[in-house]
Scaffold this motif. Sequence first.
Motif, PDB file in Angstrom:
ATOM      1  N   GLU A 182     -11.410  -3.762  -5.395  1.00  0.00           N
ATOM      2  CA  GLU A 182     -10.204  -3.383  -6.133  1.00  0.00           C
ATOM      3  C   GLU A 182     -10.109  -4.150  -7.442  1.00  0.00           C
ATOM      4  N   GLY A 183     -10.498  -5.429  -7.385  1.00  0.00           N
ATOM      5  CA  GLY A 183     -10.491  -6.230  -8.608  1.00  0.00           C
ATOM      6  C   GLY A 183     -11.361  -5.587  -9.674  1.00  0.00           C
ATOM      7  N   ASN A 184     -12.358  -4.854  -9.231  1.00  0.00           N
ATOM      8  CA  ASN A 184     -13.270  -4.140 -10.129  1.00  0.00           C
ATOM      9  C   ASN A 184     -12.535  -3.235 -11.113  1.00  0.00           C
ATOM     10  N   TRP A 185     -11.302  -2.808 -10.769  1.00  0.00           N
ATOM     11  CA  TRP A 185     -10.574  -1.877 -11.643  1.00  0.00           C
ATOM     12  C   TRP A 185      -9.348  -2.482 -12.310  1.00  0.00           C
ATOM     13  N   ILE A 186      -9.071  -3.737 -12.058  1.00  0.00           N
ATOM     14  CA  ILE A 186      -7.845  -4.310 -12.637  1.00  0.00           C
ATOM     15  C   ILE A 186      -7.871  -4.259 -14.158  1.00  0.00           C
ATOM     16  N   PRO A 246      -5.017   2.254 -15.715  1.00  0.00           N
ATOM     17  CA  PRO A 246      -4.654   3.118 -16.836  1.00  0.00           C
ATOM     18  C   PRO A 246      -3.249   2.925 -17.403  1.00  0.00           C
ATOM     19  N   THR A 247      -2.360   2.267 -16.684  1.00  0.00           N
ATOM     20  CA  THR A 247      -1.031   1.993 -17.259  1.00  0.00           C
ATOM     21  C   THR A 247      -0.648   0.560 -16.903  1.00  0.00           C
ATOM     22  N   LEU A 248       0.334   0.037 -17.606  1.00  0.00           N
ATOM     23  CA  LEU A 248       0.768  -1.335 -17.328  1.00  0.00           C
ATOM     24  C   LEU A 248       1.327  -1.437 -15.916  1.00  0.00           C
ATOM     25  N   GLU A 249       2.052  -0.398 -15.500  1.00  0.00           N
ATOM     26  CA  GLU A 249       2.634  -0.454 -14.165  1.00  0.00           C
ATOM     27  C   GLU A 249       1.553  -0.414 -13.082  1.00  0.00           C
ATOM     28  N   ARG A 250       0.573   0.474 -13.234  1.00  0.00           N
ATOM     29  CA  ARG A 250      -0.513   0.531 -12.246  1.00  0.00           C
ATOM     30  C   ARG A 250      -1.284  -0.788 -12.216  1.00  0.00           C
ATOM     31  N   LYS A 251      -1.442  -1.377 -13.365  1.00  0.00           N
ATOM     32  CA  LYS A 251      -2.157  -2.653 -13.442  1.00  0.00           C
ATOM     33  C   LYS A 251      -1.384  -3.727 -12.675  1.00  0.00           C
ATOM     34  N   ALA A 252      -0.065  -3.763 -12.891  1.00  0.00           N
ATOM     35  CA  ALA A 252       0.748  -4.765 -12.203  1.00  0.00           C
ATOM     36  C   ALA A 252       0.726  -4.524 -10.691  1.00  0.00           C
ATOM     37  N   ILE A 253       0.849  -3.277 -10.287  1.00  0.00           N
ATOM     38  CA  ILE A 253       0.863  -2.969  -8.853  1.00  0.00           C
ATOM     39  C   ILE A 253      -0.466  -3.381  -8.224  1.00  0.00           C
ATOM     40  N   LEU A 254      -1.552  -3.025  -8.886  1.00  0.00           N
ATOM     41  CA  LEU A 254      -2.871  -3.346  -8.335  1.00  0.00           C
ATOM     42  C   LEU A 254      -3.084  -4.857  -8.249  1.00  0.00           C
ATOM     43  N   ILE A 257      -9.236   3.612  -6.156  1.00  0.00           N
ATOM     44  CA  ILE A 257      -8.242   2.552  -5.992  1.00  0.00           C
ATOM     45  C   ILE A 257      -7.076   3.063  -5.147  1.00  0.00           C
ATOM     46  N   GLY A 258      -6.652   4.282  -5.408  1.00  0.00           N
ATOM     47  CA  GLY A 258      -5.642   4.878  -4.538  1.00  0.00           C
ATOM     48  C   GLY A 258      -6.179   5.023  -3.126  1.00  0.00           C
ATOM     49  N   ALA A 259      -7.441   5.440  -3.031  1.00  0.00           N
ATOM     50  CA  ALA A 259      -8.035   5.670  -1.715  1.00  0.00           C
ATOM     51  C   ALA A 259      -8.163   4.374  -0.919  1.00  0.00           C
ATOM     52  N   VAL A 260      -8.466   3.274  -1.587  1.00  0.00           N
ATOM     53  CA  VAL A 260      -8.564   2.003  -0.859  1.00  0.00           C
ATOM     54  C   VAL A 260      -7.204   1.656  -0.252  1.00  0.00           C
ATOM     55  N   GLY A 261      -6.149   1.800  -1.047  1.00  0.00           N
ATOM     56  CA  GLY A 261      -4.828   1.487  -0.526  1.00  0.00           C
ATOM     57  C   GLY A 261      -4.437   2.419   0.611  1.00  0.00           C
ATOM     58  N   TRP A 262      -4.644   3.674   0.389  1.00  0.00           N
ATOM     59  CA  TRP A 262      -4.199   4.672   1.370  1.00  0.00           C
ATOM     60  C   TRP A 262      -5.119   4.702   2.592  1.00  0.00           C
ATOM     61  N   LEU A 263      -6.425   4.886   2.383  1.00  0.00           N
ATOM     62  CA  LEU A 263      -7.335   5.108   3.511  1.00  0.00           C
ATOM     63  C   LEU A 263      -7.840   3.812   4.146  1.00  0.00           C
ATOM     64  N   VAL A 264      -8.239   2.856   3.312  1.00  0.00           N
ATOM     65  CA  VAL A 264      -8.793   1.611   3.864  1.00  0.00           C
ATOM     66  C   VAL A 264      -7.676   0.762   4.458  1.00  0.00           C
ATOM     67  N   ARG A 312       1.419   2.623   0.814  1.00  0.00           N
ATOM     68  CA  ARG A 312       2.303   3.525   0.057  1.00  0.00           C
ATOM     69  C   ARG A 312       1.944   3.573  -1.423  1.00  0.00           C
ATOM     70  N   GLN A 313       1.621   2.404  -2.014  1.00  0.00           N
ATOM     71  CA  GLN A 313       1.232   2.439  -3.426  1.00  0.00           C
ATOM     72  C   GLN A 313      -0.087   3.190  -3.578  1.00  0.00           C
ATOM     73  N   GLY A 314      -0.966   3.070  -2.575  1.00  0.00           N
ATOM     74  CA  GLY A 314      -2.253   3.760  -2.625  1.00  0.00           C
ATOM     75  C   GLY A 314      -2.060   5.267  -2.613  1.00  0.00           C
ATOM     76  N   TYR A 315      -1.200   5.694  -1.698  1.00  0.00           N
ATOM     77  CA  TYR A 315      -0.974   7.141  -1.592  1.00  0.00           C
ATOM     78  C   TYR A 315      -0.327   7.661  -2.870  1.00  0.00           C
ATOM     79  N   SER A 316       0.590   6.885  -3.428  1.00  0.00           N
ATOM     80  CA  SER A 316       1.261   7.315  -4.658  1.00  0.00           C
ATOM     81  C   SER A 316       0.266   7.417  -5.814  1.00  0.00           C
ATOM     82  N   ALA A 317      -0.632   6.440  -5.940  1.00  0.00           N
ATOM     83  CA  ALA A 317      -1.638   6.488  -7.006  1.00  0.00           C
ATOM     84  C   ALA A 317      -2.590   7.666  -6.775  1.00  0.00           C
ATOM     85  N   PHE A 318      -2.925   7.886  -5.506  1.00  0.00           N
ATOM     86  CA  PHE A 318      -3.858   8.957  -5.167  1.00  0.00           C
ATOM     87  C   PHE A 318      -3.217  10.323  -5.412  1.00  0.00           C
ATOM     88  N   MET A 319      -1.930  10.410  -5.103  1.00  0.00           N
ATOM     89  CA  MET A 319      -1.208  11.659  -5.281  1.00  0.00           C
ATOM     90  C   MET A 319      -1.188  12.059  -6.760  1.00  0.00           C
TER      91      MET A 319
END
Lengths: 94, 282, 330
Positions: free
Chosen positions: C68-72, C76-84, C137-144, C179-186
């Motif tokens: 996941e750190g691989n994408w910090i 793509p947005t400041l909010e996604r960066k903070a959440i990740l 990144i969404g998939a890691v949160g949601w699926l993993v 939940r954040q994973g699913y939201s990013a994935f959605m």
Amino acid sequence: MSNEWPLWEVFIRGQHGLNHRHVGSLHAPDAELAIRHARDVYTRRNEGVSIWVVKSAEIAASDPNEKGPLFEPSNSKVYRHPTFYDIPDEVGHM
Amino acid sequence: MVAPVPEVRLATNANMAGPVVFTGQTPLTPGTPEHDLFTGLTRLGDNTLILGHRVSEWCGHSPILEEDIALANMALDLIGQTQLWLGLAGAVEGAGRTADDLAFLRDGWDFSNILLVERPNGDFGQTLMRQFLFDAWHQPMLKALEGSADARVAEIAAKAGKEVAYHVERSADLVIRLGDGTEESHTRMQRALDALWTYCGEMFIGDAIDARLAAAGIMPAPESLRPGWDALVGEVLAEATLTPPANPYAHTGGKQGKHTEHLGHLLTSMQWLQRAYPGAKW
Amino acid sequence: MYAQMIKTAHSGVHKREDMTEQERAFQDRIDAGEKIEPRDWMPDDYRATLIRQIGQHAHSEVVGQLPEGNWITRAPTLERKAILLAKVQDEAGHGLYLYSAAETLGESRDELVRLLHEGRMKYSSIFNYPTLNWADIGAVGWLVDGAAIVNQVALQRTSYGPYSRAMVRICKEESFHARQGYSAFMAMALGTPEQKRMAQDALNRMWFPCLMMFGPSDKDSVHSEQSMAWKIKVATNDELRQKYVDQTIPQIEYLGLDLPEAGIVWNEARGHYDFDMPDWSEFFNVLKGNGPCNSDRMADRVNAWEDGAWFRDGLMAHARKARARKMAAE
């Protein structure tokens, strides 16, 4: 000499006035840094307003084999518990 | 006063890519109060954006778990401050750009952070030293901004100030401990200080924009922050048994958009998704 | 799962008639649902198995920062960066809680880290797979993390007190992750055609590695039974995997994506989804070190640790000096 940072136990008091509660442990070179690490590690979600740390090695604990003698006597002192007493309903909540 | 703007993001439908946001220079006219304030705000927001980005590069790679967690807290504070400063900059600009648009869709020459914050991380000592040298300026800067004639600026500064008070306490303490630690930690911290020293002066060199913002009581004159910084840094370095370099030279240009080569590479990764898939919603 | 293929010292379950009186009393406490605490007597195998399991779990959290750190830096947005960033920070925290739980058994964190770095301890196979596009990144949160939660919710009932308490704390924090994973994935699955393509690609690539997280079928495992008897493990790999598949398929369907493999079919008679098993030879290869990212992950962790030695030593040296100065002054 080992350079592993010693282990500290962390106690946190939340905003609602309850006692400090053990929340976990962490490593730090000294007490000051242990408090700072505790702030960063254990209050990320606004959990606390006061932090205590104590070196794990300096905690004295009761002996689990003594569990009987230490704690069973209090089992028999049921009168310490509020439900021991029958209070008439008419009196209201007490 | 606000020049016409090419195309601004208006898309509200999550299923659609929106129109492409303009990525050029601000349409505000240089010399106007709006342009001054916009520039002052991007200087603040770009500093926190770029430094926050640099700190986040450590994620998962710092010397011990407790530090990984502490660094993430700091980066999160800086990203949060970026959202506020750049958000306000966008509002002042009045051209419909959001904090994200400013962060992800400007090119290097429109970034106005100081050069210090874009310096590469180096070893952990250099990262901590950079943080301390910046924090020692950042905290008094925010303190002064709390008294800004612009209430919006004062409000953001008050919130950020609480976070940064902790940053400077932490970074100063680590500089002291590592300077006065082992021979190796001392050597590394001195080397970091030597490498970064000539990037500090820029924090205290004002230009015409700074002068007008100071005259309007919106932001402090950069020069006014020098004595406090000198005192704190002097005190901390002395306790850390580190020697301030004698070289008084100051690299400048960042605030005016003339950056080091490093910024371009940072922006290349940071902005990649937004650039590769224009208008997508994330 | 985060702890896969944990070996107990011997195979099969220790029979009651072979137990010493102390061992029988210990087993009775576990059967009665009591928690075992650090200073309680415990069989050596129980201790050793727990150290392996909790240690592997902790290592997984720490190595799990990397994909996941691989994408910090590319969020793509400041909010996604903070959440990740907040999410990856939680993983570091979870690693820390778990190492602490292992330390109550008498194994230091530095020692566990050394065993990991020497390749003598493992971490979850899932983190040896790469994150290749932002939908990952969404998939890691949601699926993993979703798979981890299924296991960790069960582990809150584990017999060892400190492990159980760590799980309670971790589960509380994990629900934010899924939940954040699913939201990013959605946002990806419902986005532009390119985003949707990334989402489908991520789902297809991650599906089987996620099923592997639960480990091979228990009927093939010689170690599960004793761990179950000790309530170190509280549900079988197959039970947990089924639960995971059942909860995940409707979430995939909601996104309008294709199912990741053709074997997924609702089985009315069983009341569960049927699904194909992953290729277990791939799983064993990953465990042996031949996964796509094993060597990169280990190099990252070993370098971080070795490059940071001067920092840890420097702070320790300062603490000693400061203490000596204070004592001299008193």
